[in-house]
Design an enzyme around this catalytic site. Structure first.
Site, PDB file in Angstrom:
ATOM      1  N   GLU A   1      -1.851  -4.438 -14.066  1.00 52.06           N
ATOM      2  CA  GLU A   1      -1.494  -3.031 -14.259  1.00 52.06           C
ATOM      3  C   GLU A   1      -0.837  -2.821 -15.618  1.00 52.06           C
ATOM      4  O   GLU A   1      -1.094  -1.820 -16.304  1.00 52.06           O
ATOM      5  CB  GLU A   1      -0.552  -2.602 -13.130  1.00 52.06           C
ATOM      6  CG  GLU A   1      -0.570  -1.128 -12.816  1.00 52.06           C
ATOM      7  CD  GLU A   1       0.133  -0.839 -11.500  1.00 52.06           C
ATOM      8  OE1 GLU A   1      -0.434  -0.094 -10.672  1.00 52.06           O
ATOM      9  OE2 GLU A   1       1.249  -1.347 -11.288  1.00 52.06           O
TER      10      GLU A   1
ATOM     11  N   GLU B   1      -3.472  -2.982 -18.268  1.00 45.76           N
ATOM     12  CA  GLU B   1      -4.228  -1.725 -18.259  1.00 45.76           C
ATOM     13  C   GLU B   1      -3.469  -0.626 -18.995  1.00 45.76           C
ATOM     14  O   GLU B   1      -4.061   0.150 -19.765  1.00 45.76           O
ATOM     15  CB  GLU B   1      -4.515  -1.296 -16.821  1.00 45.76           C
ATOM     16  CG  GLU B   1      -5.368  -0.043 -16.713  1.00 45.76           C
ATOM     17  CD  GLU B   1      -5.600   0.385 -15.276  1.00 45.76           C
ATOM     18  OE1 GLU B   1      -6.238   1.439 -15.074  1.00 45.76           O
ATOM     19  OE2 GLU B   1      -5.141  -0.314 -14.342  1.00 45.76           O
TER      20      GLU B   1
ATOM     21  N   CYS C   1      -0.360   0.776  -5.965  1.00 45.80           N
ATOM     22  CA  CYS C   1      -0.111  -0.245  -4.940  1.00 45.80           C
ATOM     23  C   CYS C   1       0.329   0.337  -3.608  1.00 45.80           C
ATOM     24  O   CYS C   1       0.442  -0.388  -2.616  1.00 45.80           O
ATOM     25  CB  CYS C   1       0.916  -1.267  -5.433  1.00 45.80           C
ATOM     26  SG  CYS C   1       2.426  -0.543  -6.057  1.00 45.80           S
TER      27      CYS C   1
ATOM     28  N   SER D   1      -4.008   3.680 -11.765  1.00 47.39           N
ATOM     29  CA  SER D   1      -4.426   2.353 -12.201  1.00 47.39           C
ATOM     30  C   SER D   1      -5.546   1.870 -11.298  1.00 47.39           C
ATOM     31  O   SER D   1      -5.543   2.122 -10.091  1.00 47.39           O
ATOM     32  CB  SER D   1      -3.240   1.385 -12.125  1.00 47.39           C
ATOM     33  OG  SER D   1      -3.679   0.048 -12.240  1.00 47.39           O
TER      34      SER D   1
ATOM     35  N   LYS E   1      -1.502   0.388   5.234  1.00 51.05           N
ATOM     36  CA  LYS E   1      -2.175  -0.855   4.872  1.00 51.05           C
ATOM     37  C   LYS E   1      -3.331  -1.158   5.824  1.00 51.05           C
ATOM     38  O   LYS E   1      -4.290  -1.835   5.449  1.00 51.05           O
ATOM     39  CB  LYS E   1      -1.173  -2.014   4.864  1.00 51.05           C
ATOM     40  CG  LYS E   1      -0.171  -1.973   3.722  1.00 51.05           C
ATOM     41  CD  LYS E   1      -0.838  -2.192   2.388  1.00 51.05           C
ATOM     42  CE  LYS E   1       0.154  -2.230   1.245  1.00 51.05           C
ATOM     43  NZ  LYS E   1      -0.514  -2.382  -0.076  1.00 51.05           N
TER      44      LYS E   1
ATOM     45  N   GLU F   1      -6.043   0.778   4.402  1.00 46.83           N
ATOM     46  CA  GLU F   1      -6.465   0.214   3.122  1.00 46.83           C
ATOM     47  C   GLU F   1      -7.373  -0.997   3.306  1.00 46.83           C
ATOM     48  O   GLU F   1      -8.401  -1.120   2.624  1.00 46.83           O
ATOM     49  CB  GLU F   1      -5.232  -0.192   2.304  1.00 46.83           C
ATOM     50  CG  GLU F   1      -5.578  -0.754   0.934  1.00 46.83           C
ATOM     51  CD  GLU F   1      -4.355  -1.238   0.182  1.00 46.83           C
ATOM     52  OE1 GLU F   1      -4.277  -0.984  -1.031  1.00 46.83           O
ATOM     53  OE2 GLU F   1      -3.478  -1.876   0.797  1.00 46.83           O
TER      54      GLU F   1
ATOM     55  N   GLU G   1     -14.781  -0.476   0.106  1.00 46.25           N
ATOM     56  CA  GLU G   1     -14.857  -1.102  -1.220  1.00 46.25           C
ATOM     57  C   GLU G   1     -14.018  -2.369  -1.328  1.00 46.25           C
ATOM     58  O   GLU G   1     -14.091  -3.084  -2.335  1.00 46.25           O
ATOM     59  CB  GLU G   1     -14.446  -0.107  -2.307  1.00 46.25           C
ATOM     60  CG  GLU G   1     -13.028   0.417  -2.198  1.00 46.25           C
ATOM     61  CD  GLU G   1     -12.919   1.691  -1.392  1.00 46.25           C
ATOM     62  OE1 GLU G   1     -11.933   2.432  -1.579  1.00 46.25           O
ATOM     63  OE2 GLU G   1     -13.814   1.952  -0.560  1.00 46.25           O
TER      64      GLU G   1
ATOM     65  N   CYS H   1       8.614   0.879  -0.151  1.00 49.54           N
ATOM     66  CA  CYS H   1       8.024   0.116   0.956  1.00 49.54           C
ATOM     67  C   CYS H   1       9.044  -0.224   2.035  1.00 49.54           C
ATOM     68  O   CYS H   1       8.700  -0.333   3.207  1.00 49.54           O
ATOM     69  CB  CYS H   1       7.399  -1.164   0.429  1.00 49.54           C
ATOM     70  SG  CYS H   1       6.017  -0.875  -0.699  1.00 49.54           S
TER      71      CYS H   1
END
Length: 627
Positions: free
Chosen positions: A297, A300, A324, A344, A383, A386, A391, A554
Site C-alpha cells: 500500500e 502504491e 483493509c 488502494s 471478513k 470478504e 475475486e 478493528c
C-alpha cells in the site's frame, strides 16, 4: 484540525452549564443542567437497569426499564431520557418502580419466542439477565409457542431472528448513527411494529456492509453472526485436510473477555496453545501480511505521488484510501462508486495471507493446496463476506475458506474443554512466526496509518523514525476522534532503498513537501469525510486516508466479544499498543519474513506483476438499489 464524531448517549455539558441540586435515593449531589437522571445516578454509583440505552448511541427512551420516581411527577419517568432542569428528588428502588420494571420484563417476554438454552446469547443476554434480576420465574402474560418470523440466513455474515427482537431499536440506531448506512428501520406501528429491511427483503439483497455493529449492540439473540464452527470442525476432523489458522491482533486483545478476563488482557501466546489443542495443524500471525500490506500500500502511494507530482499525470487519484477494512470497502461500493479508484488495490491482510498460504507455504510444506483449509480468526463479521468475494481466488482456489469471529473461536475453545487463561504460552508456527509491532497496531484506529508512516519516513529520509518521533510512536495519528488530520513534513531525503529502486530514481521530488494524512473510524464519520472531499474541504487535500468501518477500528469490530463500549474499546486499544511496544521489530519493512518473501516469491518487488496477481484486487460498483 477537523473532527467528526458519532452520536453518544452520555450528556456532555458545556463550560457554562448551570449546576443543579439533585437527590437520588437520599444521596445529594450537583449535576450540570441537562444531565440525564441515569447519568446522574451513575455519578454516585446508583445502578439503574437499562435495555434500550447504550453508551454508543443516542437516547431512545423506548423500553422504560429504567423508570424511576421523581417527586412531584404524575407518572414514572424514564431516567435515560429525563434531563435534570431543576432541583429534584429521585427514588430508584421503590415498590412502584420494581413492580413496573417487572411488568415491563413480563410484557417483553410475552412477545419473545425462543428457548434460552439453545440461543447463541444464552448467559450473555440483557433480557435474560434482567428477568433473573427481577425474579421472573414464569410467563405471567403467556409466551409464544410458534415463531412469527422466518429466520433470515441469506447474508454471508449476519443472521436475523426477529422472533427474539424486543424493539429496543439499538440495531437501527447503530446502523444509522455509527455507520451511516440505514439498512434497518422500524416498520408499521403499535402491535405490528417490527425491525425490518427495505421492503422486507432478505439482508443479502439490501444495502448492508456486513460490519456487524447491529450484532454488537443487540441486547438479545435477534442478531448473531453466521456461525461456521461446525464446518470448521468437519475440516479439522478430516485427516485428508491440512487446516491452518491465521489470527489477527484485535481478537487476541479481546479473546480474554470471553473467558472472564478484564478487557484489554492480551492472550496471544495462550491462544496459540489453545488452537493447536483444538486441532489446527498450524497457527500463523496475520501481522505478517499486515506488514506486507504496508509495503504494498505504501509503494502504491509513492507511485501515485510520483505520477502526480513528477510526471504530472492528472488521471492519478488522490487521496489514496486504505482498503483493509472490508466493511469500509463495501460501503464505498454502495455509496461512493465514483471514488472507487481512490481505494488502494492492496488486499486486506486476511486475503493476502490466504493467497500466500495456498501458494508459497503450500509449496514449501509439500501440501496440495486443494487439500489445504485456511481459517482466519478476525474481529469482523464483514471478513466472512470478504473471503467469499469471487475475486479472492488468486491462488487458484478460494484463498481463505472460513472467517471466524472472536466469539465463534471462543466457543470452539470452550467446546474443547480448554480453560484459555490457564494455558502455557506457545509461539506462532514457522515460517510465519515473529512479525512486527507495526502489524499489531492495525487493530486500532490510526494503526494502519502509523505503521505506514513508520516505514515511509525511514525509506524516504534514510533515518530512523525514532529521530522524529519518540520510540517510533507517531502520536498525531492516534486518538479517539471520529476523524482527524495530521501533517508530516519531509525536511530531508536519503537514498532510495534497494526494495524500491526499480520504481523511482530518487526522493528529491519529495524534499520540502508535506505529507497530509487523515484517519477515520466508523462509516458515519466516513460519510462526513467523503462529503468534505466532494466539497473540496480539508480532507480533499490529503494524500492518504485510513478508513476503518467500525468504532475504534478493528478492535471494535462486529465479531468481538459482547458487550462493547467506549471504555472497553479503549482498554483493547491500550493492549494493542502495549503489544506493539514489546516487539523487537516495530516496523513493517524490517520484518525478515516479509523481506524473504520478496527475495523468494514476490521477486519483481512491491507492486510488481507477481505481487499484483497475489496481493492486489479490484472492486465493483454495487450502488444503493439492489433487487
Amino acid at each position: 484540525m477537523q473532527t467528526a464524531t458519532h452520536s453518544h448517549s452520555t450528556f456532555i455539558p458545556g463550560p457554562d452549564a448551570a449546576m443543579i441540586d439533585i437527590s437520588i435515593d437520599g444521596i445529594e449531589l450537583k449535576v450540570a443542567q441537562g444531565t440525564s437522571i441515569l447519568d446522574a445516578a451513575r455519578q454516585v454509583g446508583v445502578r439503574i437497569p437499562t435495555l434500550c440505552h447504550h453508551d454508543d448511541l443516542c437516547t431512545a427512551g423506548v423500553c422504560r426499564i429504567c423508570v424511576v420516581e421523581v417527586e412531584g411527577a404524575r407518572t414514572l419517568q424514564a431516567s435515560c431520557a429525563t434531563p435534570v432542569t431543576q432541583p429534584i428528588s429521585v427514588k430508584t428502588n421503590t415498590p412502584k418502580v420494581r413492580s413496573a420494571r417487572r411488568h415491563i420484563i413480563d410484557l417483553l417476554l410475552a412477545e419473545h419466542y425462543g428457548d434460552c438454552n439453545t440461543c447463541k446469547r444464552n448467559n450473555n443476554c440483557e433480557l435474560q439477565s434482567l428477568a433473573a434480576e427481577y425474579g421472573v420465574d414464569f410467563y405471567r402474560f403467556g409466551h409464544p409457542t410458534e415463531p412469527k418470523y422466518a429466520i433470515d440466513r441469506s447474508s454471508p455474515s449476519i443472521v436475523r431472528d426477529m422472533n427474539k427482537c424486543v424493539l429496543c431499536r439499538r440495531c437501527v440506531r447503530a446502523c444509522e448513527e455509527l455507520q451511516g448506512v440505514g439498512c434497518l428501520t422500524v416498520a408499521s406501528r403499535s402491535s405490528r411494529a417490527h425491525v425490518a429491511t427495505f421492503a422486507s427483503k432478505p439482508l443479502a439483497n439490501v444495502v448492508c456492509i456486513n460490519c456487524g455493529q447491529c450484532i454488537n449492540h443487540c441486547p438479545t439473540g435477534a442478531l448473531t453472526e453466521l456461525d461456521q464452527t461446525d464446518e470448521v470442525w468437519t475440516m479439522i476432523e478430516d485427516p485428508t485436510k491440512h487446516v491452518v489458522i491465521q489470527t489477527a491482533p484485535s481478537p487476541r486483545a479481546g479473546m480474554g473477555e470471553c473467558f472472564g478476563l478484564e478487557p484489554g488482557t492480551p492472550v496471544t501466546q495462550q491462544l496459540n496453545t489453545a488452537l493447536k489443542r483444538v486441532g489446527f495443524d498450524a497457527v500463523f500471525d496475520t501481522n505478517h501480511t499486515a506488514d506486507l500490506t504496508i509495503i504494498e500500500e505504501g509503494t502504491e502511494l509513492i507511485l501515485r505521488l510520483y505520477k502526480a507530482l513528477v510526471e504530472k499525470d492528472e488521471s492519478v487519484k488522490l487521496p489514496q484510501f486504505t482498503s483493509c477494512s472490508p466493511g469500509w470497502v463495501k460501503y464505498m461500493e454502495h455509496f461512493h462508486t465514483n471514488r472507487l479508484d481512490h481505494l488502494s488495490s492492496a488486499k486486506s491482510p486476511q486475503q493476502m495471507f490466504g493467497s500466500l498460504l495456498k501458494t508459497y507455504y503450500a509449496e514449501k510444506k509439500g501440501v496440495d493446496p486443494a487439500d489445504m483449509v485456511v481459517v482466519a480468526l478476525m474481529p469482523c463479521t464483514a471478513k466472512k463476506f470478504e473471503c467469499n468475494r469471487p475475486e479472492m481466488n488468486s491462488s487458484g482456489f478460494k484463498d481463505v475458506d472460513y472467517g471466524l469471529t472472536t466469539r465463534e473461536l471462543a466457543g470452539m475453545i470452550k467446546e474443547s474443554g480448554i480453560d484459555l487463561p490457564k494455558l502455557p504460552e506457545a509461539p506462532f508456527d514457522a515460517p510465519f512466526g515473529e512479525a512486527s509491532g507495526a502489524g499489531a497496531i492495525f487493530g486500532a484506529t490510526g494503526g494502519v496509518m502509523e505503521a505506514a508512516l513508520r516505514s515511509v519516513i525511514e525509506m524516504v529520509t534514510g533515518k530512523q523514525v525514532e529521530d522524529f518521533y519518540d520510540h517510533a510512536n507517531i502520536l498525531p495519528v492516534r486518538g479517539i476522534e471520529g476523524a482527524r488530520l495530521a501533517e508530516i513534513p519531509i525536511t530531508e531525503v536519503g537514498p532510495v532503498p534497494d526494495l524500491l529502486k526499480h520504481l523511482v530514481p530518487n526522493w528529491d521530488w519529495l524534499k520540502g513537501a508535506t505529507l497530509k494524512v487523515g484517519v477515520v473510524h466508523g462509516t458515519a464519520n466516513a460519510k462526513q469525510v467523503m462529503e468534505d472531499i466532494e466539497a473540496g474541504g480539508p480532507f480533499s487535500e490529503c494524500h492518504f486516508i485510513e478508513f476503518m468501518a467500525c468504532p475504534g477500528g478493528c478492535l471494535g469490530g462486529g465479531g468481538q466479544p459482547i458487550p462493547t463500549s467506549p471504555e472497553i474499546r479503549a482498554k483493547r486499544s491500550q493492549a494493542i499498543y502495549q503489544i506493539d511496544a514489546n516487539y523487537a521489530v516495530r516496523k513493517s519493512h524490517e520484518n525478515p519474513m516479509v523481506l524473504q518473501l520478496y527475495q523468494e516469491f514476490l521477486t519483481d518487488g512491491p507492486c510488481g506483476h507477481i505481487s499484483h496477481h497475489h496481493l492486489h484486487t479490484h472492486y465493483q460498483a454495487r450502488g444503493k438499489f439492489i433487487g
